[in-house]
Structures are given as structure tokens and as C-alpha cells.
Design a protein around this motif. Structure first.
Motif, mmCIF file in Angstrom:
data_model
loop_
_atom_site.group_PDB
_atom_site.id
_atom_site.type_symbol
_atom_site.label_atom_id
_atom_site.label_comp_id
_atom_site.label_asym_id
_atom_site.label_seq_id
_atom_site.Cartn_x
_atom_site.Cartn_y
_atom_site.Cartn_z
ATOM 1 N N PRO A 47 0.833 -1.210 0.000
ATOM 2 C CA PRO A 47 0.000 0.000 0.000
ATOM 3 C C PRO A 47 0.864 1.255 0.000
ATOM 4 N N VAL A 48 0.479 2.232 -0.799
ATOM 5 C CA VAL A 48 1.211 3.489 -0.898
ATOM 6 C C VAL A 48 0.233 4.629 -0.636
ATOM 7 N N GLN A 49 0.647 5.592 0.199
ATOM 8 C CA GLN A 49 -0.218 6.722 0.505
ATOM 9 C C GLN A 49 -0.483 7.555 -0.746
ATOM 10 N N LYS A 50 -1.743 7.937 -0.936
ATOM 11 C CA LYS A 50 -2.134 8.691 -2.120
ATOM 12 C C LYS A 50 -2.133 10.186 -1.835
ATOM 13 N N ALA A 51 -1.630 10.939 -2.797
ATOM 14 C CA ALA A 51 -1.603 12.393 -2.664
ATOM 15 C C ALA A 51 -3.026 12.940 -2.645
ATOM 16 N N GLN A 52 -3.227 13.996 -1.866
ATOM 17 C CA GLN A 52 -4.532 14.655 -1.769
ATOM 18 C C GLN A 52 -4.417 16.055 -2.379
ATOM 19 N N PRO A 53 -4.929 16.241 -3.580
ATOM 20 C CA PRO A 53 -4.824 17.564 -4.214
ATOM 21 C C PRO A 53 -5.711 18.597 -3.536
ATOM 22 N N GLU A 54 -5.359 19.861 -3.697
ATOM 23 C CA GLU A 54 -6.174 20.941 -3.150
ATOM 24 C C GLU A 54 -7.511 21.011 -3.893
ATOM 25 N N PRO A 55 -8.581 21.383 -3.208
ATOM 26 C CA PRO A 55 -9.900 21.485 -3.862
ATOM 27 C C PRO A 55 -9.855 22.486 -5.016
ATOM 28 N N PRO A 56 -10.720 22.308 -6.002
ATOM 29 C CA PRO A 56 -10.737 23.244 -7.129
ATOM 30 C C PRO A 56 -11.304 24.601 -6.720
ATOM 31 N N GLY A 57 -10.854 25.650 -7.401
ATOM 32 C CA GLY A 57 -11.400 26.972 -7.182
ATOM 33 C C GLY A 57 -12.740 27.116 -7.879
ATOM 34 N N LYS A 105 2.885 10.622 -15.470
ATOM 35 C CA LYS A 105 3.055 9.174 -15.362
ATOM 36 C C LYS A 105 2.584 8.776 -13.966
ATOM 37 N N SER A 106 1.743 7.743 -13.897
ATOM 38 C CA SER A 106 1.173 7.370 -12.600
ATOM 39 C C SER A 106 2.272 6.934 -11.636
ATOM 40 N N PRO A 107 2.209 7.389 -10.369
ATOM 41 C CA PRO A 107 3.206 7.029 -9.357
ATOM 42 C C PRO A 107 2.862 5.687 -8.727
ATOM 43 N N LEU A 108 3.609 5.319 -7.691
ATOM 44 C CA LEU A 108 3.387 4.023 -7.040
ATOM 45 C C LEU A 108 2.001 3.911 -6.420
ATOM 46 N N SER A 109 1.400 5.042 -6.080
ATOM 47 C CA SER A 109 0.051 5.005 -5.502
ATOM 48 C C SER A 109 -1.012 4.752 -6.555
ATOM 49 N N GLY A 110 -0.648 4.922 -7.847
ATOM 50 C CA GLY A 110 -1.612 4.757 -8.920
ATOM 51 C C GLY A 110 -2.518 5.948 -9.124
ATOM 52 N N ARG A 111 -2.331 7.018 -8.357
ATOM 53 C CA ARG A 111 -3.219 8.173 -8.440
ATOM 54 C C ARG A 111 -2.618 9.299 -9.274
ATOM 55 N N VAL A 112 -3.418 9.824 -10.195
ATOM 56 C CA VAL A 112 -3.055 11.022 -10.944
ATOM 57 C C VAL A 112 -4.205 12.016 -10.828
#
Length: 256
Positions: A47-57, A105-112
Motif C-alpha cells: 500500500p502506498v499513501q495517495k496524494a490529496q490535491p487541493e480542492p478546485p477553485g 506518469k502514474s506514481p506508485l500510488s496509482g493516483r493522478v
């Protein structure tokens, strides 16, 4: 008293520093950590921690996509693009640059994830790269303040790697190489209404290397020099082994 040349050089160098030009540009969020250069699609076993993007404006739309294999494991090393228009025909293989709004390119978390200006128009996600047959899916209309989250299943294919050499054993750069299923009309790699070679043909790099993402099976293999001479054509049975296969072209095209 005139300033020395050394002092003049130092002053010019200071003028070129980013701080003297108004500061460096703001960097985009890095989401590709852990993916090596040239790495094809692969699964993350842990398991790899997934990045949490900032909410959209209020005038932005956020697209979040988690790539998984059939077993639900994150998939890294996939090229993903956000497109303004759906690619057609052979542009499924590589979309037009004018339609590309962002690529990762998708990272180890698989999230883009991508952010788009909210123009109300439908956007599309394109998936491709080593180990993947390219495909595209609708991403949703770009509506102000909206976030789209999706889980995308992808099939990782083995990578066939060929090294093209001429009759003397020298590497052939820019060779024209085709690897197509022998029953192309029954294959998902075929293109209706087109020659079966379309979409199944690539050029070798400067070291004579060319790669194809393909399932194991029987293929028609064709290779020539960059100018179309010294043609080699044969049927191969490929078992999915990633070991590079050396291919030697004849001195001239047979029968000529």
C-alpha cells in the motif's frame, strides 16, 4: 577608474539569477515520486499513501483518477493525459498535441490528478505507455468547483523488445518495424477500414531498439531499414518473455 573584467562578469551573472528576475516559477505538485525513468506499467505490491490535491477553485474543475489492475492493486508507470477533445483513428495511439491539457506518469500510488479551467466542455482521459494498449474514456464536463473521482481498471501487457541489426551486425536506427497479430481482423489491435499495419508499426531508436506492448501469441513481424530496403518478413510465436530479441535484416530484400 574602470571596473575590472572579473567584476563585470560577476555583475552579469547576478543579473541572470532567478531572484533577480522576479523569483522562480511556482512548481506543479509532484505526484510521480517512486517511478523510474523508462519504467513501464507495473503494480505496487505494498500500500502506498495517495496524494490529496487541493480542492478546485470556483472557476476550476478537478479530475482525480486511481489506476488499478484487476486485483485492485495500484498501477504505476502509466502515461495519463487530460484531453480537450476525444482522439479519433490513429490518434488514439498518441493524441494530437493541441488537445493535450496535461500529462503525468502514474506514481506508485496509482493516483493522478489534473485541474482544468471550467469551460463547460467535456474532457477526456487518455491512458497509454509501455505495457498498455492506449485507450480513452470520458472524464466529465469542466464545471466550476466540481471534482470528479474515478477508479480506472487497466490491463498490463507484456513488452516485446527487439534489437534491429543489418546484415553486417550493425545497429539500425529508425528502422520501420511492424508487429501485428496474424488474425488481425479478429484482434483488438486491428483498425477497421485501414491496413492492419496501421497502428502496429513503429520506428526503432538510435540503438536499433523498438518495443511493443502485446499479449503472447502469433504475430506477423516485418522490419526494414529507414528507407524501406532490406525487408525481413516472418511469423513469430511470442511467449511474453521480455528478454530482448535480436533481429538481423538481409543484405537486400528477397527477390530484388
Amino acid at each position: 577608474m574602470k571596473p575590472s573584467p572579473l567584476l563585470l562578469s560577476a555583475a552579469c551573472a547576478l543579473l541572470l539569477l532567478p531572484g533577480c528576475l522576479g523569483g522562480s516559477k511556482k512548481k506543479k505538485p509532484e505526484i510521480s515520486t517512486g517511478v523510474g525513468a523508462g519504467q513501464g506499467a507495473t503494480v505496487a505490491e505494498q500500500p502506498v499513501q495517495k496524494a490529496q490535491p487541493e480542492p478546485p477553485g470556483p472557476n476550476e474543475t478537478l479530475y482525480i483518477c486511481d489506476l488499478e489492475d484487476a486485483s485492485g492493486r495500484p498501477v504505476a508507470g502509466v502515461r495519463v493525459m487530460l484531453l480537450s477533445h476525444k482522439p479519433e483513428g490513429l490518434y488514439i495511439k498518441e493524441p494530437r498535441r493541441a488537445s493535450v491539457m496535461g500529462t503525468y506518469k502514474s506514481p506508485l500510488s496509482g493516483r493522478v490528478f489534473f485541474k482544468s479551467e471550467s469551460d463547460g466542455q467535456e474532457k477526456y482521459l487518455w491512458f497509454g505507455g509501455l505495457g498498455l494498449e492506449p485507450f480513452v474514456v470520458p472524464a466529465g464536463a469542466a464545471v466550476g468547483g466540481k471534482t470528479y473521482t474515478r477508479v480506472q481498471k487497466v490491463e498490463i501487457l507484456p513488452i516485446a523488445k527487439f534489437i534491429i541489426k543489418d546484415h553486417r551486425g550493425d545497429l539500425v536506427a529508425d528502422a520501420i518495424v511492424t508487429m501485428k497479430p496474424t488474425a488481425a481482423q479478429n484482434s483488438k489491435f486491428a483498425n477497421r477500414g485501414m491496413s492492419a499495419n496501421y497502428g502496429n508499426t513503429k520506428r526503432s531508436d538510435d540503438l536499433g531498439v523498438v518495443t511493443f506492448s502485446r499479449p503472447p501469441g502469433e504475430y506477423s513481424f516485418i522490419a526494414t531499414k529507414a528507407n524501406g530496403t532490406c525487408r525481413l518478413e516472418k511469423t513469430i510465436q511470442w511467449d511474453g518473455d521480455p528478454t530482448p530479441i535480436e533481429v538481423q535484416l538481409p543484405e537486400r530484400t528477397p527477390g530484388r
